[in-house]
Design a protein around this motif. Structure first.
Motif, PDB file in Angstrom:
ATOM      1  N   MET A  43      -0.499  49.706  63.635  1.00 36.31           N
ATOM      2  CA  MET A  43      -1.231  50.285  62.510  1.00 36.31           C
ATOM      3  C   MET A  43      -1.578  49.171  61.521  1.00 36.31           C
ATOM      4  N   LEU A  44      -2.791  49.227  60.994  1.00 36.51           N
ATOM      5  CA  LEU A  44      -3.232  48.245  60.025  1.00 36.51           C
ATOM      6  C   LEU A  44      -3.750  48.977  58.787  1.00 36.51           C
ATOM      7  N   ILE A  45      -3.280  48.558  57.615  1.00 36.83           N
ATOM      8  CA  ILE A  45      -3.669  49.170  56.349  1.00 36.83           C
ATOM      9  C   ILE A  45      -4.283  48.075  55.482  1.00 36.83           C
ATOM     10  N   ILE A  88      -6.319  51.771  60.108  1.00 36.58           N
ATOM     11  CA  ILE A  88      -6.646  51.773  61.538  1.00 36.58           C
ATOM     12  C   ILE A  88      -5.340  51.995  62.285  1.00 36.58           C
ATOM     13  N   GLU A  89      -5.272  53.027  63.098  1.00 41.11           N
ATOM     14  CA  GLU A  89      -4.050  53.327  63.858  1.00 41.11           C
ATOM     15  C   GLU A  89      -4.382  53.408  65.340  1.00 41.11           C
ATOM     16  N   ALA A  90      -3.628  52.672  66.164  1.00 39.84           N
ATOM     17  CA  ALA A  90      -3.900  52.612  67.594  1.00 39.84           C
ATOM     18  C   ALA A  90      -2.819  53.345  68.384  1.00 39.84           C
ATOM     19  N   LEU A 127      -7.623  45.103  70.747  1.00 43.67           N
ATOM     20  CA  LEU A 127      -6.786  46.145  71.365  1.00 43.67           C
ATOM     21  C   LEU A 127      -7.358  46.535  72.728  1.00 43.67           C
ATOM     22  N   GLY A 128      -8.087  45.605  73.358  1.00 42.48           N
ATOM     23  CA  GLY A 128      -8.963  46.009  74.458  1.00 42.48           C
ATOM     24  C   GLY A 128     -10.326  46.271  73.860  1.00 42.48           C
TER      25      GLY A 128
END
Length: 323
Positions: A173-175, A166-168, A131-132
């Motif tokens: 979003m990753l669960i 994890i939420e950007a 994500l960078g």
């Protein structure tokens, strides 16, 4: 469907499908084989539908897309295509470095697939998120590996029940269940702008097998192989049938996985077809024969339960004896 006037009802009244006669304004609606009275509301994904004169009237908001990767190589794309792919390598799960945007995307999610039993099937072992900032999820935890200078994408992490989330700030979003199940959620801004094993999120499942080079495939093997990260990895060449290789596990697998087709999940059967999830469960329960049998079985049942929850059918299936 609209209710119809029939010979059983007086002129001006309509058959309500349940043995009664009603005025047209009171006609009920059906959804997943259930009847709903006029004025009742249901949620379909992120939209609300209201029964009006026998017809559903729905809001038309664009919804989050969800891709699911679980167990030994099972995928459900953002557009709902269910397929299996057993490759042992790192693969692009999804990214927006696609087509005309190949050089200036904002994120990429890579899944590392490794053998999870002696039959040769593979499971997602680790997940990398770019994500960078670069994150790696592995061994039930995550760590930040590197951060690019000038990176303006922020992210948050939290634990929700069994899952790490994890939420950007860019809408990704990753669960993760800290084992073999992964859910990737994207905001509607990414519709039609992503590519990888999770498909292109354009609302059509028919074109989800688009390879890295932009060709459309019919074979899950050719499609999956095109998204491997390293040319050094061998291509997956065949579908593995672990129950044929380990026939002594088959009856155990079928018995355990029958919970998906049982009364426990009855409320969900008309909303989400249990058959592919049951077959995936049996496949996984046969294949995970090196210490992870219960883990593979539980992930497979949890995947069906997750789809049921999305379809507004919440099932409490875990017990002290089951997962």
């Amino acid at each position: 469907a609209e209710c119809v006037s029939g010979c059983v009802c007086p002129v001006g009244l309509y058959d309500d499908g349940r043995g009664g006669c009603v005025e047209q304004k009171d006609c009920p609606c059906t959804h997943n084989n259930q009847w709903y009275s006029s004025g009742q509301k249901i949620n379909v994904d992120c939209n609300t539908c209201t029964c009006q004169r026998g017809v559903w009237s729905c809001s038309e908001d664009n919804c989050y897309g969800t891709c699911m990767i679980y167990g030994s190589g099972h995928y459900i794309t953002f557009d709902g295509k269910f397929y299996d792919f057993d490759g042992s390598c790192e693969y692009v799960a999804t990214q927006d470095f696609c087509g005309d945007q190949k050089s200036n995307g904002s994120f990429s999610i890579i899944t590392e697939n490794v053998p999870c039993g002696t039959t040769g099937v593979t499971c997602s072992k680790a997940i990398k998120i770019f994500l960078g900032v670069k994150l790696k999820l592995e061994n039930k935890d995550y760590k930040e590996i590197q951060r690019d200078v000038g990176d303006d994408v922020r992210y948050w992490n939290r634990t929700v029940g069994l899952y790490l989330v994890i939420e950007a700030s860019n809408g990704v979003m990753l669960i993760w269940d800290k084992k073999t199940a992964l859910f990737i959620k994207l905001t509607p801004d990414f519709q039609g702008k992503v590519c990888g094993l999770c498909g292109n999120f354009d609302g059509k499942s028919s074109n989800d097998f688009t390879t890295r080079s932009g060709l459309q495939e019919t074979s899950a093997l050719d499609f999956g192989n095109s998204w491997k990260q390293s040319s050094m990895c061998p291509d997956a060449t065949s579908d593995i049938k672990p129950c044929d290789l380990k026939p002594h596990r088959k009856s155990w697998a079928e018995k355990e996985c029958s919970i998906i087709q049982s009364e426990v999940f009855k409320i969900c059967h008309s909303k989400v077809d249990p058959k592919p999830f049951y077959e995936a469960c049996v496949h996984d329960a046969c294949s995970c024969d090196s210490g992870g049998d219960c883990e593979c079985f539980c992930s497979a049942v949890a995947a069906y339960a997750q789809e049921c929850t999305k379809a507004q059918a919440c099932v409490f299936w875990r017990t002290p004896d089951i997962c």
